[in-house]
Design a protein around this motif. Structure first.
Motif, PDB file in Angstrom:
ATOM      1  N   LEU A   1     -14.728  25.783  50.721  1.00  0.00           N
ATOM      2  CA  LEU A   1     -14.257  26.784  49.594  1.00  0.00           C
ATOM      3  C   LEU A   1     -13.652  26.606  48.165  1.00  0.00           C
ATOM      4  O   LEU A   1     -12.825  27.212  49.089  1.00  0.00           O
ATOM      5  N   LEU A   2     -13.343  26.041  47.170  1.00  0.00           N
ATOM      6  CA  LEU A   2     -12.273  25.990  46.047  1.00  0.00           C
ATOM      7  C   LEU A   2     -12.607  27.444  45.468  1.00  0.00           C
ATOM      8  O   LEU A   2     -11.429  27.726  45.001  1.00  0.00           O
ATOM      9  N   SER A   3     -13.005  27.999  45.511  1.00  0.00           N
ATOM     10  CA  SER A   3     -13.140  29.330  44.569  1.00  0.00           C
ATOM     11  C   SER A   3     -12.167  30.669  45.774  1.00  0.00           C
ATOM     12  O   SER A   3     -11.898  31.364  45.050  1.00  0.00           O
ATOM     13  N   SER A   4     -11.421  29.957  46.724  1.00  0.00           N
ATOM     14  CA  SER A   4     -11.073  30.630  47.690  1.00  0.00           C
ATOM     15  C   SER A   4      -9.717  30.842  46.939  1.00  0.00           C
ATOM     16  O   SER A   4      -8.808  31.402  47.072  1.00  0.00           O
ATOM     17  N   LEU A   5      -9.519  29.697  46.412  1.00  0.00           N
ATOM     18  CA  LEU A   5      -7.966  29.633  45.565  1.00  0.00           C
ATOM     19  C   LEU A   5      -8.282  30.299  44.317  1.00  0.00           C
ATOM     20  O   LEU A   5      -6.897  30.596  43.360  1.00  0.00           O
ATOM     21  N   VAL A   6      -9.178  30.705  43.707  1.00  0.00           N
ATOM     22  CA  VAL A   6      -9.277  31.070  42.418  1.00  0.00           C
ATOM     23  C   VAL A   6      -9.574  32.944  42.916  1.00  0.00           C
ATOM     24  O   VAL A   6     -10.358  32.968  43.599  1.00  0.00           O
TER      25      VAL A   6
ATOM     26  N   ARG B   1     -23.493  34.721  51.829  1.00  0.00           N
ATOM     27  CA  ARG B   1     -25.105  34.610  52.079  1.00  0.00           C
ATOM     28  C   ARG B   1     -24.841  32.574  52.107  1.00  0.00           C
ATOM     29  O   ARG B   1     -25.899  32.312  52.778  1.00  0.00           O
ATOM     30  N   LEU B   2     -23.479  32.907  52.218  1.00  0.00           N
ATOM     31  CA  LEU B   2     -23.442  30.932  53.151  1.00  0.00           C
ATOM     32  C   LEU B   2     -23.609  30.997  54.459  1.00  0.00           C
ATOM     33  O   LEU B   2     -22.766  30.309  55.581  1.00  0.00           O
ATOM     34  N   GLY B   3     -23.228  32.886  55.113  1.00  0.00           N
ATOM     35  CA  GLY B   3     -23.080  32.795  56.417  1.00  0.00           C
ATOM     36  C   GLY B   3     -21.870  33.797  57.889  1.00  0.00           C
ATOM     37  O   GLY B   3     -21.991  33.377  58.014  1.00  0.00           O
TER      38      GLY B   3
END
Length: 103
Positions: free
Chosen positions: A43-48, A66-68
């Motif tokens: 998950l790239l957004s873990s870095l933002v 949502r992704l479980g």
């Protein structure tokens, strides 16, 4: 990286003080991470993160639910979860084979 730095570095020209533009950015970041997840990548957004906060905002954790990954409120409390996601990103994208294959 903060949302503000992302806007600046990617030359997006968005204004985070505008609720619509802030919401739009969060949606786009979630969509990118959902796509990465579907393709088996971290998950790239873990870095933002949200500027001034240690971790991501609620929308990141709701997306993870949502992704479980589990209940978003529990994920938000679990500092190890976000660090594991960040480390998975760093490790994946530090591999030159992955970097050259997807960029």
């Amino acid at each position: 990286m903060s949302f503000q730095n992302l806007i600046y570095e990617a030359e997006l020209g968005l204004n985070l003080e505008n609720p619509h533009e802030k919401s739009l950015l969060a949606e786009v970041i979630d969509e990118i991470s959902e796509r990465e997840y579907q393709e088996g990548r971290p998950l790239l957004s873990s870095l933002v993160r949200v500027k001034g906060q240690k971790n991501q905002g609620d929308s990141f954790f709701r997306m993870c639910e949502r992704l479980g990954y589990g209940n978003w409120k529990e994920l938000k409390k679990n500092s190890q979860f976000i660090e594991e996601q960040r480390e998975a990103c760093r490790e994946f994208w530090s591999d030159k084979r992955n970097y050259s294959s997807y960029l």
